[in-house]
Design a protein around this motif. Sequence first.
Motif, PDB file in Angstrom:
ATOM      1  N   PHE A 134       0.859  -1.189   0.000  1.00 36.09           N
ATOM      2  CA  PHE A 134       0.000   0.000   0.000  1.00 36.09           C
ATOM      3  C   PHE A 134       0.889   1.231   0.000  1.00 36.09           C
ATOM      4  CE2 PHE A 134      -2.149   3.201   2.762  1.00 36.09           C
ATOM      5  CZ  PHE A 134      -3.448   3.246   2.260  1.00 36.09           C
ATOM      6  N   LEU A 136       1.099   4.994   0.328  1.00 34.42           N
ATOM      7  CA  LEU A 136       0.530   6.316   0.635  1.00 34.42           C
ATOM      8  C   LEU A 136       1.660   7.290   0.987  1.00 34.42           C
ATOM      9  CD1 LEU A 136      -2.024   8.079   1.093  1.00 34.42           C
ATOM     10  CD2 LEU A 136      -2.015   7.316   3.472  1.00 34.42           C
ATOM     11  N   THR A 137       2.509   6.895   1.947  1.00 30.46           N
ATOM     12  CA  THR A 137       3.565   7.773   2.453  1.00 30.46           C
ATOM     13  C   THR A 137       4.616   8.086   1.383  1.00 30.46           C
ATOM     14  OG1 THR A 137       3.273   6.711   4.595  1.00 30.46           O
ATOM     15  CG2 THR A 137       5.307   7.980   4.289  1.00 30.46           C
ATOM     16  N   SER A 143       2.961  12.263   7.797  1.00 31.35           N
ATOM     17  CA  SER A 143       1.755  12.561   8.572  1.00 31.35           C
ATOM     18  C   SER A 143       0.735  13.331   7.750  1.00 31.35           C
ATOM     19  CB  SER A 143       2.120  13.364   9.823  1.00 31.35           C
ATOM     20  OG  SER A 143       2.964  12.596  10.648  1.00 31.35           O
ATOM     21  N   MET A 166       7.600   5.909   0.069  1.00 27.86           N
ATOM     22  CA  MET A 166       8.681   5.481   0.972  1.00 27.86           C
ATOM     23  C   MET A 166       8.099   4.754   2.176  1.00 27.86           C
ATOM     24  SD  MET A 166      11.492   8.038   2.547  1.00 27.86           S
ATOM     25  CE  MET A 166      12.964   7.407   3.329  1.00 27.86           C
ATOM     26  N   ILE A 168       7.383   1.463   2.589  1.00 31.52           N
ATOM     27  CA  ILE A 168       6.229   0.658   2.213  1.00 31.52           C
ATOM     28  C   ILE A 168       6.433  -0.810   2.609  1.00 31.52           C
ATOM     29  CG2 ILE A 168       4.672   0.022   0.321  1.00 31.52           C
ATOM     30  CD1 ILE A 168       4.804   3.111   1.108  1.00 31.52           C
ATOM     31  N   SER A 169       5.604  -1.271   3.565  1.00 29.40           N
ATOM     32  CA  SER A 169       5.672  -2.660   4.034  1.00 29.40           C
ATOM     33  C   SER A 169       5.320  -3.603   2.888  1.00 29.40           C
ATOM     34  CB  SER A 169       4.674  -2.898   5.176  1.00 29.40           C
ATOM     35  OG  SER A 169       4.949  -2.036   6.248  1.00 29.40           O
ATOM     36  N   THR A 216      10.553  -3.878   4.093  1.00 27.36           N
ATOM     37  CA  THR A 216      10.094  -2.514   3.835  1.00 27.36           C
ATOM     38  C   THR A 216      10.839  -1.996   2.602  1.00 27.36           C
ATOM     39  OG1 THR A 216      10.077  -2.263   6.239  1.00 27.36           O
ATOM     40  CG2 THR A 216       9.725  -0.265   4.951  1.00 27.36           C
ATOM     41  N   GLU A 369       0.861   4.113  10.493  1.00 23.83           N
ATOM     42  CA  GLU A 369      -0.617   4.200  10.577  1.00 23.83           C
ATOM     43  C   GLU A 369      -1.062   5.400  11.411  1.00 23.83           C
ATOM     44  OE1 GLU A 369      -2.893   2.144   9.245  1.00 23.83           O
ATOM     45  OE2 GLU A 369      -1.819   0.314   8.732  1.00 23.83           O
ATOM     46  N   ASP A 373       1.361  11.123  18.260  1.00 23.01           N
ATOM     47  CA  ASP A 373       0.908  12.514  18.385  1.00 23.01           C
ATOM     48  C   ASP A 373      -0.223  12.836  17.407  1.00 23.01           C
ATOM     49  OD1 ASP A 373       2.645  13.004  20.452  1.00 23.01           O
ATOM     50  OD2 ASP A 373       4.196  13.916  19.200  1.00 23.01           O
ATOM     51  N   LEU A 377      -3.990  14.313  18.296  1.00 21.01           N
ATOM     52  CA  LEU A 377      -4.606  15.500  17.692  1.00 21.01           C
ATOM     53  C   LEU A 377      -5.951  15.164  17.041  1.00 21.01           C
ATOM     54  CD1 LEU A 377      -1.381  17.126  16.191  1.00 21.01           C
ATOM     55  CD2 LEU A 377      -2.630  17.826  18.249  1.00 21.01           C
TER      56      LEU A 377
HETATM   57  P1  FAD Z   1       6.609  12.906   9.916  1.00 24.46           P
HETATM   58  O1  FAD Z   1       5.233  13.089   9.387  1.00 24.46           O
HETATM   59  O2  FAD Z   1       7.706  13.682   9.289  1.00 24.46           O
HETATM   60  O3  FAD Z   1       6.580  13.208  11.475  1.00 24.46           O
HETATM   61  C1  FAD Z   1       7.750  13.504  12.241  1.00 24.46           C
HETATM   62  C2  FAD Z   1       7.301  13.913  13.645  1.00 24.46           C
HETATM   63  O4  FAD Z   1       6.518  15.099  13.564  1.00 24.46           O
HETATM   64  C3  FAD Z   1       6.402  12.843  14.289  1.00 24.46           C
HETATM   65  O5  FAD Z   1       6.699  12.744  15.668  1.00 24.46           O
HETATM   66  C4  FAD Z   1       5.002  13.418  14.118  1.00 24.46           C
HETATM   67  O6  FAD Z   1       4.098  12.977  15.134  1.00 24.46           O
HETATM   68  C5  FAD Z   1       5.289  14.916  14.224  1.00 24.46           C
HETATM   69  N1  FAD Z   1       4.248  15.710  13.562  1.00 24.46           N
HETATM   70  C6  FAD Z   1       3.904  15.726  12.239  1.00 24.46           C
HETATM   71  N2  FAD Z   1       2.889  16.566  12.021  1.00 24.46           N
HETATM   72  C7  FAD Z   1       2.570  17.103  13.220  1.00 24.46           C
HETATM   73  C8  FAD Z   1       1.574  18.011  13.671  1.00 24.46           C
HETATM   74  N3  FAD Z   1       0.678  18.543  12.807  1.00 24.46           N
HETATM   75  N4  FAD Z   1       1.546  18.346  14.984  1.00 24.46           N
HETATM   76  C9  FAD Z   1       2.409  17.783  15.857  1.00 24.46           C
HETATM   77  N5  FAD Z   1       3.363  16.912  15.506  1.00 24.46           N
HETATM   78  C10 FAD Z   1       3.433  16.566  14.202  1.00 24.46           C
HETATM   79  N6  FAD Z   1       3.391   4.029   4.862  1.00 24.46           N
HETATM   80  C11 FAD Z   1       2.646   3.548   3.830  1.00 24.46           C
HETATM   81  O7  FAD Z   1       2.038   4.299   3.086  1.00 24.46           O
HETATM   82  N7  FAD Z   1       2.563   2.200   3.620  1.00 24.46           N
HETATM   83  C12 FAD Z   1       3.216   1.300   4.391  1.00 24.46           C
HETATM   84  O8  FAD Z   1       3.098   0.082   4.176  1.00 24.46           O
HETATM   85  C13 FAD Z   1       4.018   1.782   5.469  1.00 24.46           C
HETATM   86  N8  FAD Z   1       4.754   0.913   6.219  1.00 24.46           N
HETATM   87  C14 FAD Z   1       5.629   1.399   7.153  1.00 24.46           C
HETATM   88  C15 FAD Z   1       6.519   0.534   7.780  1.00 24.46           C
HETATM   89  C16 FAD Z   1       7.463   1.018   8.680  1.00 24.46           C
HETATM   90  C17 FAD Z   1       8.437   0.079   9.324  1.00 24.46           C
HETATM   91  C18 FAD Z   1       7.482   2.397   8.990  1.00 24.46           C
HETATM   92  C19 FAD Z   1       8.469   2.947   9.980  1.00 24.46           C
HETATM   93  C20 FAD Z   1       6.614   3.260   8.362  1.00 24.46           C
HETATM   94  C21 FAD Z   1       5.689   2.789   7.427  1.00 24.46           C
HETATM   95  N9  FAD Z   1       4.851   3.654   6.704  1.00 24.46           N
HETATM   96  C22 FAD Z   1       4.078   3.179   5.682  1.00 24.46           C
HETATM   97  C23 FAD Z   1       4.983   5.113   6.882  1.00 24.46           C
HETATM   98  C24 FAD Z   1       4.334   5.677   8.131  1.00 24.46           C
HETATM   99  O9  FAD Z   1       2.941   5.709   7.992  1.00 24.46           O
HETATM  100  C25 FAD Z   1       4.927   7.059   8.383  1.00 24.46           C
HETATM  101  O10 FAD Z   1       6.249   6.861   8.821  1.00 24.46           O
HETATM  102  C26 FAD Z   1       4.137   7.851   9.395  1.00 24.46           C
HETATM  103  O11 FAD Z   1       2.851   8.175   8.897  1.00 24.46           O
HETATM  104  C27 FAD Z   1       4.860   9.142   9.835  1.00 24.46           C
HETATM  105  O12 FAD Z   1       5.330   9.852   8.735  1.00 24.46           O
HETATM  106  P2  FAD Z   1       6.876  10.365   8.696  1.00 24.46           P
HETATM  107  O13 FAD Z   1       7.722   9.185   8.994  1.00 24.46           O
HETATM  108  O14 FAD Z   1       7.072  11.061   7.415  1.00 24.46           O
HETATM  109  O15 FAD Z   1       7.002  11.357   9.913  1.00 24.46           O
END
Ligand code: FAD
Length: 390
Positions: A134, A136-137, A143, A166, A168-169, A216, A369, A373, A377
């Motif tokens: 899947f 999305l990210t 986030s 990026m 992506i599991s 991943t 998912e 934080d 929110l």
């Molecule tokens: P960021 O969004 O950059 O966040 C960094 C920090 O800022 C976090 O602490 C966050 O809480 C904080 N932050 C961000 N916005 C705000 C706000 N408005 N207010 C306060 N704090 C905030 N994604 C997929 O689509 N498919 C997958 O299969 C998938 N598998 C994954 C597998 C692994 C092992 C991992 C680690 C991640 C996976 N993800 C996947 C991605 C995952 O959903 C994202 O890592 C996650 O949504 C957070 O995004 P980011 O890493 O870019 O962090």
Amino acid sequence: PDLFEAPDYYNIDELLTEEHKLVRDAAREWVKRDVSPIIEDYAQKAEFPEQIIGGLAEIGAFGPYIPEEYGGAGLDQISYGLIMQEIERGDSGVRSTASVQSSLVMYPIWKYGTEEQRQKYLPKLASGEWMGCFGLTEPDHGSNPGGMVTNFKNMGDHYLLNGAKMWISNAPFAQVAVVWAKNEEGRIHGLIVERGMEGFSTPETHNKWSLRASATGELIFDNVKVPKENLLPNKSGLGAPLGCLDSARYGIAWGAIGAAMDCYDTALRYSKERTQFGKPIGQFQLQQKKLAEMITEITKAQVLTWRLGVLRNDGKATSAQISMAKRNNVDMAINIAREARQMLGGMGITGEYSIMRHSMNLESVITYEGTHDIHLLITGLDITGLNAFK
Ligand code: FAD
Ligand code: TGC
């Protein structure tokens, strides 16, 4: 009789039907036989154990609630949750593979796809013949997935897809990717991208300290020609991928209980066997405090999650209720893993016991998912009506 004896302090079993218990026990037995003995080794090697795919399909972990006519197990939401709980008692990475396949790949094809797409993909995904991922990210949009830049253009007889995903599991081995991208008007749609399409690659992400038994990777789309029949037509906008996340986050809320149960059970046993100062360490008040707090938190999470399952079965659970359970239960599990690890002293850091692996895995679970934080929110928005994201 030699099945894992799960903590059940409030007799939650009495709230379960015979079918729930049968489904759970089958998953429990399979995890004990086919996952627990090998998973530490695979996590140490940072490899996904592909040989367990058939077993995951057999216990109904691929599409537990997808109707049987499409190869799913046709179960209710509580059975789905119990399967996730049992799998994650083994390993969060294995549960991730099941969550992605069921809630993030099969669910959107079932809910947003055409009948032809359902017939083509769902039975093969349910049996594990095809694995899915899947997307999305993105590197710059985690986030805030609404900011995504991956896009597709209508070329008349096909779409042209460009961009990158990026974290992506399942990406490194998936045959099928459900990818979210913007059209020329900036509207988000889901597209089914298949391995082998020219310009589509899935480089693996290495050097993870967490979720090491789950593969991943990235998804890279360089002018990929996607047939028009691969667009999911029945829902668009950010609500489409977020609807899939509701289902996956609900499964994670149950899964986290499984990881916590395994840590608690391990620490409880150890506390009765390990002797220091002439007594089992479980006789010291400080160790009892840790164990008593663990079982209290597990019990609260069980009640919360069972109730959420009833609401889901009735079609009444809100996204914000799911966020609360995901956030609470993962936080509960990560804290229990940390306390349980300390109770094992030096032994706690080794692969002889599962706790350190759970502890490290849960660092991903508390991030993916929707981070801890972000879910707070979402609750904040729900109770105040004031949006911290805008
Ligand atoms: P960021 O969004 O950059 O966040 C960094 C920090 O800022 C976090 O602490 C966050 O809480 C904080 N932050 C961000 N916005 C705000 C706000 N408005 N207010 C306060 N704090 C905030 N994604 C997929 O689509 N498919 C997958 O299969 C998938 N598998 C994954 C597998 C692994 C092992 C991992 C680690 C991640 C996976 N993800 C996947 C991605 C995952 O959903 C994202 O890592 C996650 O949504 C957070 O995004 P980011 O890493 O870019 O962090
Ligand atoms: P916002 O304006 O609030 O909403 C946009 C549209 O979506 C609707 N909506 C939802 N629909 C269904 N379910 C939900 N949970 C929904 N939340 C919102 C909303 O009603 C709106 O619809 P419409 O019709 O009005 O357009 O969106 P926003 O841009 O402000 O973002 C809100 C926010 C931050 C809560 C959301 O984007 C979010 O949840 N961010 C976290 C991202 C995330 O969870 N990513 C996960 C990637 S997948 C993954 O991690 C898999 S891990 C592998 C495994 O599971 O094992």
